[in-house]
Design an enzyme around this catalytic site. Structure first.
Site, short mmCIF file in Angstrom:
data_model
loop_
_atom_site.label_atom_id
_atom_site.label_comp_id
_atom_site.label_asym_id
_atom_site.label_seq_id
_atom_site.Cartn_x
_atom_site.Cartn_y
_atom_site.Cartn_z
N CYS A 115 -5.13 4.90 3.05
CA CYS A 115 -4.00 5.13 2.16
C CYS A 115 -4.48 5.51 0.75
O CYS A 115 -4.98 6.59 0.54
CB CYS A 115 -3.08 3.91 2.15
N HIS B 235 -1.89 3.49 7.94
CA HIS B 235 -2.29 2.09 8.01
C HIS B 235 -2.69 1.70 9.44
O HIS B 235 -1.84 1.32 10.25
CB HIS B 235 -1.13 1.20 7.56
N GLU C 296 -4.16 -0.95 10.39
CA GLU C 296 -4.00 -2.38 10.66
C GLU C 296 -2.62 -2.69 11.22
O GLU C 296 -2.45 -3.59 12.03
CB GLU C 296 -4.28 -3.21 9.40
#
Length: 380
Positions: A264, A354, A356
């Site tokens: 990001c 992202h 995660e």
């Protein structure tokens, strides 16, 4: 931001955009006034992760999903220690939560943390307006904060813009801390906190990485004092064109040829470190259903996004940089925005989204394995 935690959910409220359009509804969360950049998130789930994502600092989030708050708020899913959004906009909030993990309602959580919101808004019309006109400044006013709309509009137009905002240091940790590896420690990573989410070091810990999370102001000496096998640059809020220290720090890491991974904001920092520019998107990408193609494999992933800025790098060719050849590794299939970069002559890569993805999807989790492979290769 001026707030009161009494009477939430009962007072009248009005949302005023900087172009003069307004929407009326009811207070949701704290009563008072708040300002920020109006953006919309297309995720159907994961509102708790959205609210606690530091990348949303100084933004008023409009939820496109019509029903919000159905599962309440629990004590496990927060991505940080507090709610970071400056305001919250929903159409139909749940009257009562229903989930075995719920500890309190979303309305109660917003109220207790002083987050001013509004409900009963036609979020479809508001989202279409933002798509056509672009993200813009906004104010939410409820209770005694409601005045003549001309006065409210003037207040909105006095609020700071997101372009040019340097915000990473406002959300990053002030003190270094360690997230231990789960099981046997295989690697040590220095993670630069520009607004890191809690799930990110956890994903690395799952792979045997001991993560040293360092403040956004960390120096190159402080990074290498932990003896890193790799360096990670996190997500975060604000305009990447203001991030002079993180860019300088990353250039120092690249000069030492330490394996590097950014997500990001970290992707934008890598872009700048390599000599590319950045620019503000019209309304950004936010949500958990964005299609991205990994150009190195041809695979298409459904991914989680939260970014209003992007890297300006050529899609059709390899670029020569101070640190060797670089190319765009990932691209958004909706609008061809750059979603990833990689160096071809040393171990460094980044993605704009992202991996995660605590609220899902998990298509991009392999990127943490790719980071591990780079560190294994460097060690060998």
């Amino acid at each position: 931001m001026t707030i009161s935690t009494r009477g939430a959910g009962k007072a009248s409220a009005v949302l005023v955009l900087e172009d003069g359009r307004s929407f009326r509804g009811r207070a949701y969360g704290a009563v008072g006034e708040t300002f920020g950049e109006a953006v919309f998130s297309t995720g159907m789930t994961g509102y708790q992760e959205t609210l606690t994502d530091p990348s949303y600092h100084r933004q008023v989030v409009v939820m496109t999903a019509p029903h919000v708050g159905n599962t309440g708020v629990n004590d496990e899913d927060a991505e940080s220690k507090r709610i970071w959004v400056s305001g919250y906009v929903v159409r139909d909030p749940a009257r009562r939560p229903s989930n075995w993990r719920s500890r309190r309602s979303l309305d109660e959580e917003l109220t207790s943390q002083g987050v001013v919101g509004i409900s009963g808004v036609d979020t479809r019309a508001l989202t279409r307006h933002l798509r056509e006109r672009g993200a813009m400044r906004v104010g939410i006013f409820s209770g005694n904060a409601i005045e003549d709309e001309g006065v409210l509009l003037a207040k909105v137009r006095q609020a700071p813009e997101m372009a040019g905002a340097d915000l990473a240091a406002e959300v990053a940790t002030q003190e270094a801390y360690v997230v231990p590896a789960i099981g046997t420690r295989k690697f040590t990573v220095a993670a630069i906190d520009l607004g890191i989410k809690g799930m990110t070091p956890h994903r690395m810990a799952e792979r045997g990485i001991e993560v040293h999370v360092l403040p956004a102001t960390a120096t190159l000496d402080e990074v290498y004092a932990v003896g890193p096998d790799g360096v990670f640059f996190s997500n975060g809020p604000g305009d990447p064109s203001t991030a002079e220290h993180p860019v300088s720090l990353m250039r120092g890491v690249l000069e030492r040829k330490t394996p590097l991974f950014g997500i990001c904001f970290g992707n934008q920092i890598l872009g700048r470190a390599l000599g590319f520019g950045t620019y503000k998107l019209k309304y950004g990408h936010r949500g958990i259903n964005q299609p991205v193609q990994d150009r190195t494999t041809g695979k298409v992933e459904v991914t989680a996004h939260n970014h209003g800025f992007a890297v300006d790098a050529p899609l059709d060719r390899v670029s020569d940089t101070e640190f060797g050849r670089a190319e765009v590794s990932h691209v958004c299939l909706n609008d061809q925005v750059v979603e990833g970069l990689q160096l071809l002559d040393q171990a460094a890569f980044s993605v704009q989204y992202h991996p995660e993805a605590a609220a899902g999807p998990h298509d991009a989790a392999y990127l943490f394995d790719r980071f591990v492979s780079l560190m294994e290769g460097q060690r060998a």
